[in-house]
Design a protein around this motif. Structure first.
Motif, mmCIF file in Angstrom:
data_model
loop_
_atom_site.group_PDB
_atom_site.id
_atom_site.type_symbol
_atom_site.label_atom_id
_atom_site.label_comp_id
_atom_site.label_asym_id
_atom_site.label_seq_id
_atom_site.Cartn_x
_atom_site.Cartn_y
_atom_site.Cartn_z
ATOM 1 N N CYS A 198 -13.481 -45.548 6.457
ATOM 2 C CA CYS A 198 -12.527 -45.144 7.487
ATOM 3 C C CYS A 198 -13.201 -44.752 8.799
ATOM 4 O O CYS A 198 -12.714 -45.093 9.890
ATOM 5 C CB CYS A 198 -11.691 -43.963 6.997
ATOM 6 N N LEU A 199 -14.301 -44.023 8.705
ATOM 7 C CA LEU A 199 -14.905 -43.455 9.909
ATOM 8 C C LEU A 199 -16.067 -44.275 10.449
ATOM 9 O O LEU A 199 -16.741 -43.859 11.396
ATOM 10 C CB LEU A 199 -15.385 -42.025 9.626
ATOM 11 N N LEU A 200 -16.270 -45.468 9.869
ATOM 12 C CA LEU A 200 -17.391 -46.295 10.322
ATOM 13 C C LEU A 200 -16.968 -47.648 10.878
ATOM 14 O O LEU A 200 -17.373 -48.024 11.978
ATOM 15 C CB LEU A 200 -18.384 -46.507 9.164
ATOM 16 N N ASP A 201 -16.181 -48.394 10.132
ATOM 17 C CA ASP A 201 -15.926 -49.784 10.518
ATOM 18 C C ASP A 201 -14.442 -50.150 10.497
ATOM 19 O O ASP A 201 -14.088 -51.308 10.314
ATOM 20 C CB ASP A 201 -16.712 -50.739 9.608
ATOM 21 N N CYS A 202 -13.581 -49.154 10.673
ATOM 22 C CA CYS A 202 -12.139 -49.411 10.662
ATOM 23 C C CYS A 202 -11.587 -49.306 12.080
ATOM 24 O O CYS A 202 -11.778 -48.292 12.756
ATOM 25 C CB CYS A 202 -11.428 -48.408 9.755
ATOM 26 N N THR A 203 -10.884 -50.366 12.520
ATOM 27 C CA THR A 203 -10.324 -50.365 13.873
ATOM 28 C C THR A 203 -8.887 -49.850 13.911
ATOM 29 O O THR A 203 -8.320 -49.699 14.985
ATOM 30 C CB THR A 203 -10.361 -51.786 14.466
ATOM 31 N N CYS A 204 -8.313 -49.576 12.713
ATOM 32 C CA CYS A 204 -6.919 -49.100 12.683
ATOM 33 C C CYS A 204 -6.822 -47.702 12.078
ATOM 34 O O CYS A 204 -5.735 -47.263 11.692
ATOM 35 C CB CYS A 204 -6.039 -50.075 11.918
ATOM 36 N N GLU A 205 -7.951 -47.003 12.002
ATOM 37 C CA GLU A 205 -7.974 -45.675 11.364
ATOM 38 C C GLU A 205 -6.979 -44.715 11.991
ATOM 39 O O GLU A 205 -6.320 -43.932 11.301
ATOM 40 C CB GLU A 205 -9.399 -45.110 11.435
ATOM 41 N N SER A 206 -6.832 -44.749 13.290
ATOM 42 C CA SER A 206 -5.965 -43.778 13.973
ATOM 43 C C SER A 206 -4.491 -43.977 13.628
ATOM 44 O O SER A 206 -3.696 -43.049 13.748
ATOM 45 C CB SER A 206 -6.161 -43.860 15.489
ATOM 46 N N GLU A 207 -4.121 -45.185 13.169
ATOM 47 C CA GLU A 207 -2.729 -45.447 12.803
ATOM 48 C C GLU A 207 -2.486 -45.382 11.296
ATOM 49 O O GLU A 207 -1.342 -45.349 10.846
ATOM 50 C CB GLU A 207 -2.291 -46.843 13.286
ATOM 51 N N CYS A 208 -3.554 -45.357 10.503
ATOM 52 C CA CYS A 208 -3.409 -45.470 9.046
ATOM 53 C C CYS A 208 -2.949 -44.153 8.415
ATOM 54 O O CYS A 208 -3.481 -43.084 8.715
ATOM 55 C CB CYS A 208 -4.740 -45.896 8.427
ATOM 56 N N LEU A 209 -1.982 -44.238 7.512
ATOM 57 C CA LEU A 209 -1.477 -43.060 6.808
ATOM 58 C C LEU A 209 -2.505 -42.483 5.840
ATOM 59 O O LEU A 209 -2.395 -41.333 5.422
ATOM 60 C CB LEU A 209 -0.197 -43.407 6.043
ATOM 61 N N TYR A 210 -3.497 -43.300 5.480
ATOM 62 C CA TYR A 210 -4.485 -42.871 4.486
ATOM 63 C C TYR A 210 -5.880 -42.683 5.098
ATOM 64 O O TYR A 210 -6.874 -42.711 4.396
ATOM 65 C CB TYR A 210 -4.532 -43.869 3.328
ATOM 66 N N SER A 211 -5.928 -42.460 6.385
ATOM 67 C CA SER A 211 -7.189 -42.196 7.063
ATOM 68 C C SER A 211 -7.909 -41.010 6.431
ATOM 69 O O SER A 211 -7.322 -39.936 6.225
ATOM 70 C CB SER A 211 -6.915 -41.895 8.542
ATOM 71 N N ALA A 212 -9.183 -41.187 6.120
ATOM 72 C CA ALA A 212 -9.971 -40.082 5.561
ATOM 73 C C ALA A 212 -10.060 -38.923 6.548
ATOM 74 O O ALA A 212 -10.145 -37.757 6.149
ATOM 75 C CB ALA A 212 -11.366 -40.576 5.193
ATOM 76 N N ARG A 213 -10.050 -39.236 7.831
ATOM 77 C CA ARG A 213 -10.076 -38.170 8.841
ATOM 78 C C ARG A 213 -8.807 -37.325 8.737
ATOM 79 O O ARG A 213 -8.855 -36.086 8.723
ATOM 80 C CB ARG A 213 -10.188 -38.763 10.250
ATOM 81 N N LYS A 214 -7.671 -37.997 8.658
ATOM 82 C CA LYS A 214 -6.394 -37.280 8.589
ATOM 83 C C LYS A 214 -6.255 -36.491 7.290
ATOM 84 O O LYS A 214 -5.734 -35.374 7.271
ATOM 85 C CB LYS A 214 -5.236 -38.260 8.727
ATOM 86 N N HIS A 215 -6.703 -37.087 6.174
ATOM 87 C CA HIS A 215 -6.531 -36.443 4.876
ATOM 88 C C HIS A 215 -7.494 -35.280 4.655
ATOM 89 O O HIS A 215 -7.107 -34.275 4.050
ATOM 90 C CB HIS A 215 -6.727 -37.470 3.758
ATOM 91 N N TYR A 216 -8.740 -35.401 5.146
ATOM 92 C CA TYR A 216 -9.763 -34.447 4.738
ATOM 93 C C TYR A 216 -10.343 -33.609 5.873
ATOM 94 O O TYR A 216 -10.575 -32.419 5.680
ATOM 95 C CB TYR A 216 -10.883 -35.179 3.988
ATOM 96 N N LEU A 217 -10.538 -34.184 7.038
ATOM 97 C CA LEU A 217 -11.032 -33.384 8.156
ATOM 98 C C LEU A 217 -9.906 -32.592 8.807
ATOM 99 O O LEU A 217 -10.098 -31.440 9.208
ATOM 100 C CB LEU A 217 -11.725 -34.274 9.189
ATOM 101 N N ASP A 218 -8.727 -33.208 8.901
ATOM 102 C CA ASP A 218 -7.579 -32.490 9.463
ATOM 103 C C ASP A 218 -6.960 -31.520 8.468
ATOM 104 O O ASP A 218 -6.216 -30.614 8.848
ATOM 105 C CB ASP A 218 -6.514 -33.490 9.932
ATOM 106 N N HIS A 219 -7.241 -31.726 7.161
ATOM 107 C CA HIS A 219 -6.781 -30.815 6.100
ATOM 108 C C HIS A 219 -7.994 -30.441 5.248
ATOM 109 O O HIS A 219 -8.085 -30.810 4.073
ATOM 110 C CB HIS A 219 -5.717 -31.491 5.229
ATOM 111 N N PRO A 220 -8.933 -29.690 5.802
ATOM 112 C CA PRO A 220 -10.223 -29.479 5.125
ATOM 113 C C PRO A 220 -10.149 -28.636 3.859
ATOM 114 O O PRO A 220 -11.077 -28.656 3.052
ATOM 115 C CB PRO A 220 -11.061 -28.772 6.194
ATOM 116 N N ASP A 221 -9.068 -27.908 3.652
ATOM 117 C CA ASP A 221 -8.977 -27.023 2.491
ATOM 118 C C ASP A 221 -8.083 -27.563 1.378
ATOM 119 O O ASP A 221 -8.111 -27.042 0.258
ATOM 120 C CB ASP A 221 -8.440 -25.648 2.923
#
Length: 429
Positions: free
Chosen positions: A230-253
Motif C-alpha cells: 500500500c505505501l510503496l507501489d500503489c497509485t490508488c492508495e488514497s482512494e482505497c477502503l483497505y489502505s494500510a495507512r487508513k487502517h493502521y496509521l490513522d487508527h494506530p490503537d
C-alpha cells in the motif's frame, strides 16, 4: 486448595495475557509464575506485567516440559496449529491446561488430544468465552427454563467488520490455512458452533452441509493501479477502503496487538517507525487483494440434529459493522437478540382475545470490574478463567463449563462443515 493456583503462560500473545490478567484482578485465585515464548520481547512483557523471575522464563513449551512440573496450570495461547503439539508434553507432566480455541485443527489431531487428556487425568478447559457472557448465559437460562417450548431451530450469524477481516483473515495470522492450520469457520466461529450445541442441550448432529468461498479478497478484484504494498507501489492508495495507512496509521490503537507486534520491543514506537514497518516485510502493509490469503470470506453452515431440530450459521467477512445475532424459535415462543447490544427479546405465543403474542425485553448489559474491555467478549474472558481456576481447586464448575468433553461436538461440526464445503456434499453422520 485454598491458595492461588500457580500458572505459566505458554505463548504470551494478546489472548493469553488477557486471560492471565485475572491474576492482577484476583490474586487470591491465581498467580502467574512463569512464561514460555520464543520471542524475548513477548517474554519481557510478561515478566514486567506479572513480576516473573528470569529463572521461570523459557523459549519454548518443549523446554518447559523437559523439566519437572513447575506450577499447577498452563494458559496456552499459542497459534492454532501449535495447540496440540505444545500441550501434549505438558499433559504428560501433569499440568492442568486452559487452551485457546480451536483446541485442534483437524479430526485426527482432535482424537489424539482427547486420548492424551483422558490418560493424563487433568483439567483441560477450552476458551469458548461466549458461554460465559451474561448475554448468552441469560439466553441459555431462558431456553432451559422451557418458556419457549421445544427448540425447533436456531439461526446464528456473525458479521466480521471490514477492518477485522483485513487484519486477521486476509493480511494476518489466520488468512492462510497452510500457515495457521485452521479453516476460517474454525478460527473465527467455533465459538458460535459451540453455542449452537450448548443451546441445543448437547445434541449431536445428524446431517451437516456448508457452502461458501473466497469471493472478494482476491487479485481479480484489485483496483487498477494497485500494487503489492500500500505505501510503496500503489497509485490508488488514497482512494482505497483497505489502505494500510487508513487502517493502521490513522487508527494506530485499534489492532495494535497484531499490527505493531514486531515493534513491541520499543516502548512507544513513533509513527515513522510504524510507517517503516508497513513499508517493509510486515504482512499488514500488503494489498488485501494481493495477499497470500486462502480462507473463505463468507460461509453458510446448516445442521440437522439427532432429534430433527436444525441450526444454521452465517459467517460474513468484510461487513460495515461487526456483530453477532441469534434467533431461536421454539414450539411456544422465540428469542431474538444482538450480542453487541447486550439485550434480547423473548416472544411467547398468546392466542387470547385481542392478542397475538407477548414480548419481554431482557437487558444484560454489564457494570463492574468484569465488563467491557476489562473482561473482554462482553465480560466472558475472565469469568472463563475464574471457572477454570475454581475447577482446579475442587469447586463446582458453572453450567458454562468449557471442559474438553463439552467442546468436542462443536469442533466436530466445524471440521465436517469445512469438509462438506470443499467436497460440495452433504455429510450424513
Amino acid at each position: 486448595m485454598n491458595k492461588p493456583v500457580e500458572t505459566i503462560i505458554v505463548g504470551a500473545g494478546h489472548r493469553a495475557l488477557l486471560y492471565a490478567s485475572l491474576a492482577l484482578k484476583k490474586p487470591e485465585l491465581m498467580r502467574v509464575v512463569g512464561v514460555a515464548d520464543p520471542s524475548k520481547a513477548a517474554r519481557d512483557i510478561a515478566v514486567r506485567t506479572f513480576g516473573i523471575p528470569e529463572s521461570m522464563c523459557w523459549e519454548s513449551a518443549e523446554a518447559l516440559a523437559g523439566l519437572p512440573r513447575q506450577a499447577d496450570a498452563i494458559i496456552n495461547g499459542t497459534m492454532d496449529n501449535q495447540h496440540v503439539p505444545t500441550s501434549l508434553p505438558l499433559l504428560e507432566r501433569g499440568y492442568h491446561i486452559l487452551l485457546e480455541k480451536p483446541f485442534a485443527v483437524n479430526e485426527t489431531e482432535m482424537e489424539a488430544f482427547i486420548e492424551a487428556v483422558e490418560k493424563a487425568g487433568v483439567v483441560v478447559n477450552i476458551c469458548h468465552v461466549l458461554r460465559y457472557t451474561p448475554f448468552y448465559r441469560s439466553i441459555y437460562d431462558v431456553v432451559r427454563g422451557g418458556s419457549i417450548g421445544e427448540v425447533i431451530t436456531i439461526h446464528a450469524s456473525e458479521h466480521i467488520s471490514y477492518h477485522h477481516m483485513a487484519v486477521s483473515f486476509v493480511r494476518g495470522k489466520w488468512g492462510n490455512k497452510d500457515i495457521s492450520g485452521s479453516s476460517m469457520i474454525m478460527a473465527k466461529c467455533c465459538h458460535d458452533l459451540d453455542l449452537l450445541v450448548w443451546l441445543q442441550k448437547g445434541l449431536k448432529p445428524k446431517v451437516i452441509s456448508s457452502s461458501g468461498s473466497l469471493q472478494y479478497f482476491t487479485e481479480k478484484n484489485a483496483p487498477v493501479g494497485s500494487g503489492e504494498k500500500c505505501l510503496l507501489d500503489c497509485t490508488c492508495e488514497s482512494e482505497c477502503l483497505y489502505s494500510a495507512r487508513k487502517h493502521y496509521l490513522d487508527h494506530p490503537d485499534r489492532w495494535s496487538f497484531y499490527v505493531w507486534d514486531e515493534l513491541k520491543h520499543i516502548e512507544n514506537p513513533s509513527i515513522r517507525e510504524k510507517e517503516a514497518l508497513l513499508k517493509g516485510d510486515s504482512p499488514y502493509g500488503r494489498c488485501v487483494f494481493r495477499s497470500n490469503n486462502t480462507v473463505v470470506d463468507h460461509q453458510h453452515v446448516i445442521i440437522e440434529f439427532e432429534n430433527g431440530s436444525t441450526g444454521s450459521l452465517d459467517m460474513v467477512g468484510g461487513c460495515v459493522k461487526s456483530g453477532r445475532k441469534i434467533h431461536i424459535i421454539g414450539s411456544k415462543g422465540e428469542i431474538e437478540g444482538i450480542f453487541e447490544d447486550g439485550s434480547y427479546v423473548v416472544r411467547l405465543i398468546d392466542p387470547s382475545p385481542g392478542c397475538e403474542f407477548e414480548e419481554h425485553s431482557i437487558d444484560v448489559r454489564l457494570s463492574g470490574d468484569f465488563s467491557g474491555v476489562h473482561g473482554g467478549h462482553g465480560g466472558g474472558d475472565l469469568r472463563l478463567v475464574e471457572d477454570f481456576i475454581k475447577t482446579i481447586r475442587g469447586e463446582a464448575s458453572s453450567v458454562s463449563s468449557t471442559s474438553l468433553s463439552d467442546s468436542i461436538v462443536g469442533h466436530r461440526i466445524g471440521f465436517l462443515a469445512e469438509k462438506a464445503r470443499l467436497a460440495n456434499q452433504t455429510i450424513v453422520m
